[in-house]
Design an enzyme around this catalytic site. Structure first.
Site: not given
Length: 151
Positions: A18, A23, A134
């Site tokens: 997906l 990371f 974020d």
């Protein structure tokens, strides 16, 4: 042992990926027992330094404490020697950013609907003394393929 449970409990959807980040990789899986579909974020532990791993553990703790209709639900966490596996609800609509780009027009009312939901979720987080840090359309996921505003 934990790794065995993960492999037995879930099956990949033909290795459907997906998403991918610096990371981690996110894959679609189905729980064998129930047939429920989830997303699993697989984080390579060797790519994390001590501070990043501590941040990840804090993120897991905070996400497990969230209980809001418009904040992704963390169902389970499996830790192996090499990886973290974060099992979350599967949000089939994809990224809000991709939906906006794909549309010919993105109306003010659609933006308003998204903002109302986003502000409600942010208010909930603020009450819990949590900040996202974020926020951007790439990090907002749509619940359904058929909805342009349910994030």
């Amino acid at each position: 042992m934990i790794c065995t449970i993960l492999i037995i409990s879930y099956t990949n959807h033909l290795r459907t990926q997906l998403g991918e980040g610096a990371f981690a990789v996110v894959k679609k899986v189905t729980q064998k027992k129930t047939g429920d579909v989830y997303a699993v974020k697989i984080i390579n532990r060797s790519s994390l330094n001590r501070d990043l791993e501590m941040n990840l553990k804090e993120e897991i703790k905070l996400l497990s404490e969230m209980n809001h209709d418009h904040i992704m639900c963390l169902h389970n966490v499996y830790v192996t020697l090499n990886e973290y596996h974060l099992v979350t609800e599967f949000l089939e609509g994809g990224e809000l950013f991709d939906r906006i780009v794909a549309k010919d027009t993105y109306t003010e009312s659609e933006a308003r609907d998204v903002c109302k939901i986003l502000f409600d979720a942010l208010n909930y987080m603020a009450e819990k003394r949590v900040a996202h840090r974020d926020l951007k359309p790439e990090n907002l996921l749509l619940q359904y393929k058929t909805s342009d505003s349910e994030i």
